[in-house]
Write a protein that holds these residues in place. Sequence first.
Motif, PDB file in Angstrom:
ATOM      1  N   UNK A   1       4.873  -7.951  -4.240  1.00  0.00           N
ATOM      2  CA  UNK A   1       5.642  -9.087  -4.508  1.00  0.00           C
ATOM      3  C   UNK A   1       5.103 -10.150  -3.392  1.00  0.00           C
ATOM      4  N   UNK A   2       4.494 -11.257  -3.835  1.00  0.00           N
ATOM      5  CA  UNK A   2       4.151 -12.379  -2.864  1.00  0.00           C
ATOM      6  C   UNK A   2       5.139 -13.288  -3.000  1.00  0.00           C
ATOM      7  N   UNK A   3       5.515 -14.145  -4.284  1.00  0.00           N
ATOM      8  CA  UNK A   3       6.483 -15.137  -4.293  1.00  0.00           C
ATOM      9  C   UNK A   3       7.634 -14.644  -5.132  1.00  0.00           C
ATOM     10  N   UNK A   4       7.418 -14.130  -6.398  1.00  0.00           N
ATOM     11  CA  UNK A   4       8.658 -13.555  -7.002  1.00  0.00           C
ATOM     12  C   UNK A   4       8.095 -12.259  -7.979  1.00  0.00           C
ATOM     13  N   UNK A   5       9.020 -11.575  -8.439  1.00  0.00           N
ATOM     14  CA  UNK A   5       8.593 -10.155  -9.047  1.00  0.00           C
ATOM     15  C   UNK A   5       7.894 -10.427 -10.552  1.00  0.00           C
ATOM     16  N   UNK A   6       8.209 -11.577 -11.002  1.00  0.00           N
ATOM     17  CA  UNK A   6       7.541 -11.774 -12.373  1.00  0.00           C
ATOM     18  C   UNK A   6       5.908 -12.025 -12.148  1.00  0.00           C
ATOM     19  N   UNK A   7       5.396 -12.148 -10.929  1.00  0.00           N
ATOM     20  CA  UNK A   7       3.878 -12.083 -10.824  1.00  0.00           C
ATOM     21  C   UNK A   7       3.531 -11.133  -9.855  1.00  0.00           C
ATOM     22  N   UNK A   8       4.116 -10.316  -9.821  1.00  0.00           N
ATOM     23  CA  UNK A   8       3.772  -8.970  -8.763  1.00  0.00           C
ATOM     24  C   UNK A   8       2.609  -8.196  -9.150  1.00  0.00           C
ATOM     25  N   UNK A   9       1.885  -7.693  -8.248  1.00  0.00           N
ATOM     26  CA  UNK A   9       0.634  -6.861  -8.696  1.00  0.00           C
ATOM     27  C   UNK A   9       1.167  -5.475  -8.832  1.00  0.00           C
ATOM     28  N   UNK A  10       0.642  -4.844  -9.893  1.00  0.00           N
ATOM     29  CA  UNK A  10       1.282  -3.490 -10.236  1.00  0.00           C
ATOM     30  C   UNK A  10       0.244  -2.520  -9.901  1.00  0.00           C
ATOM     31  N   UNK A  11       0.787  -1.597  -9.127  1.00  0.00           N
ATOM     32  CA  UNK A  11      -0.030  -0.438  -8.575  1.00  0.00           C
ATOM     33  C   UNK A  11       0.800   0.910  -9.090  1.00  0.00           C
ATOM     34  N   UNK A  12       0.388   1.441 -10.123  1.00  0.00           N
ATOM     35  CA  UNK A  12       0.732   2.610 -10.555  1.00  0.00           C
ATOM     36  C   UNK A  12       0.309   3.866  -9.930  1.00  0.00           C
ATOM     37  N   UNK A  13       1.024   4.722  -9.659  1.00  0.00           N
ATOM     38  CA  UNK A  13       0.800   5.704  -8.678  1.00  0.00           C
ATOM     39  C   UNK A  13      -0.246   6.807  -9.278  1.00  0.00           C
ATOM     40  N   UNK A  14      -0.392   7.023 -10.489  1.00  0.00           N
ATOM     41  CA  UNK A  14      -1.223   7.792 -10.994  1.00  0.00           C
ATOM     42  C   UNK A  14      -2.822   7.128 -11.100  1.00  0.00           C
ATOM     43  N   UNK A  15      -2.893   6.035 -10.946  1.00  0.00           N
ATOM     44  CA  UNK A  15      -4.141   5.248 -10.770  1.00  0.00           C
ATOM     45  C   UNK A  15      -4.750   4.989  -9.628  1.00  0.00           C
ATOM     46  N   UNK A  16      -4.337   5.841  -8.434  1.00  0.00           N
ATOM     47  CA  UNK A  16      -4.789   5.683  -7.233  1.00  0.00           C
ATOM     48  C   UNK A  16      -6.117   6.173  -7.125  1.00  0.00           C
ATOM     49  N   UNK A  17      -7.136   5.393  -6.687  1.00  0.00           N
ATOM     50  CA  UNK A  17      -8.553   5.857  -6.807  1.00  0.00           C
ATOM     51  C   UNK A  17      -9.027   6.061  -5.296  1.00  0.00           C
ATOM     52  N   UNK A  18      -8.829   5.222  -4.295  1.00  0.00           N
ATOM     53  CA  UNK A  18      -9.038   5.405  -2.996  1.00  0.00           C
ATOM     54  C   UNK A  18      -7.807   5.244  -2.214  1.00  0.00           C
ATOM     55  N   UNK A  19      -7.668   6.123  -0.917  1.00  0.00           N
ATOM     56  CA  UNK A  19      -6.801   6.043  -0.205  1.00  0.00           C
ATOM     57  C   UNK A  19      -5.684   7.135  -0.607  1.00  0.00           C
ATOM     58  N   UNK A  20      -4.560   7.130   0.155  1.00  0.00           N
ATOM     59  CA  UNK A  20      -3.429   7.988  -0.141  1.00  0.00           C
ATOM     60  C   UNK A  20      -1.985   7.071  -0.333  1.00  0.00           C
ATOM     61  N   UNK A  21      -0.981   7.550  -1.124  1.00  0.00           N
ATOM     62  CA  UNK A  21      -0.093   6.970  -1.074  1.00  0.00           C
ATOM     63  C   UNK A  21       0.744   6.798   0.206  1.00  0.00           C
ATOM     64  N   UNK A  22       0.629   7.940   1.199  1.00  0.00           N
ATOM     65  CA  UNK A  22       1.238   7.974   2.516  1.00  0.00           C
ATOM     66  C   UNK A  22       0.581   6.757   3.463  1.00  0.00           C
ATOM     67  N   UNK A  23      -0.685   6.565   2.927  1.00  0.00           N
ATOM     68  CA  UNK A  23      -1.348   5.470   3.890  1.00  0.00           C
ATOM     69  C   UNK A  23      -0.886   4.081   3.097  1.00  0.00           C
ATOM     70  N   UNK A  24      -0.614   4.042   1.974  1.00  0.00           N
ATOM     71  CA  UNK A  24      -0.112   2.704   1.501  1.00  0.00           C
ATOM     72  C   UNK A  24       1.415   2.405   1.848  1.00  0.00           C
ATOM     73  N   UNK A  25       2.029   3.401   1.853  1.00  0.00           N
ATOM     74  CA  UNK A  25       3.505   3.299   2.310  1.00  0.00           C
ATOM     75  C   UNK A  25       3.703   2.953   3.895  1.00  0.00           C
ATOM     76  N   UNK A  26       2.645   3.700   4.568  1.00  0.00           N
ATOM     77  CA  UNK A  26       2.352   3.227   6.194  1.00  0.00           C
ATOM     78  C   UNK A  26       2.064   1.625   6.313  1.00  0.00           C
ATOM     79  N   UNK A  27       1.214   1.134   5.512  1.00  0.00           N
ATOM     80  CA  UNK A  27       0.622   0.008   5.425  1.00  0.00           C
ATOM     81  C   UNK A  27       1.760  -1.247   5.240  1.00  0.00           C
ATOM     82  N   UNK A  28       2.693  -0.833   4.375  1.00  0.00           N
ATOM     83  CA  UNK A  28       3.630  -1.828   4.056  1.00  0.00           C
ATOM     84  C   UNK A  28       5.118  -1.424   4.622  1.00  0.00           C
ATOM     85  N   UNK A  29       5.149  -0.645   5.547  1.00  0.00           N
ATOM     86  CA  UNK A  29       6.334  -0.200   6.267  1.00  0.00           C
ATOM     87  C   UNK A  29       6.965  -1.307   6.524  1.00  0.00           C
TER      88      UNK A  29
END
Length: 162
Positions: free
Chosen positions: A125-153
Amino acid sequence: MTIEFYGEVSEYTKVRIDKIRKRYFAKWIGTLAAVLALAAVIAAFFSSSVLLLLIFAGLLAAVAAWLAFSPLKKSMEKERWLFRVTIGEEDVTFVQYLPGKEVRKVKKFNDVKRVVKTKYCYLIVFNDIANAFVCERQLLKRGTLDAFERLFEGKINARDIP
């Protein structure tokens, strides 16, 4: 490190994202209805135009309730959500593939307000949830979910949507 999500968002996720967006709009419309109701109470002390304000506030409250409590859509098969979200150290790039064209948005990493975490996806979410970028977990192609969560800690808010 680059993290990338790519592919078509599942029917299950699309329906739930739609519900999250409806609840967001319901919250804002409900707030507007409450403000109008308060304006009607204040107007009651000064004039006789209270009835119009109360009718409008009631209509807004009804729309907000309908959005908040409407059932999940049965199907969103006809809507194709094919996305690529690439998260780098400085930018977040969102590409939506539509028939005959592609829509690209690039936002600064530091502009991320929060990340909504559900059991099936993340919403950046940048300004509001109506325009949020969707990142579906099963579509992860590069990196890991742990790295994603650390990045946005510190910016991740968990939410349970049935």
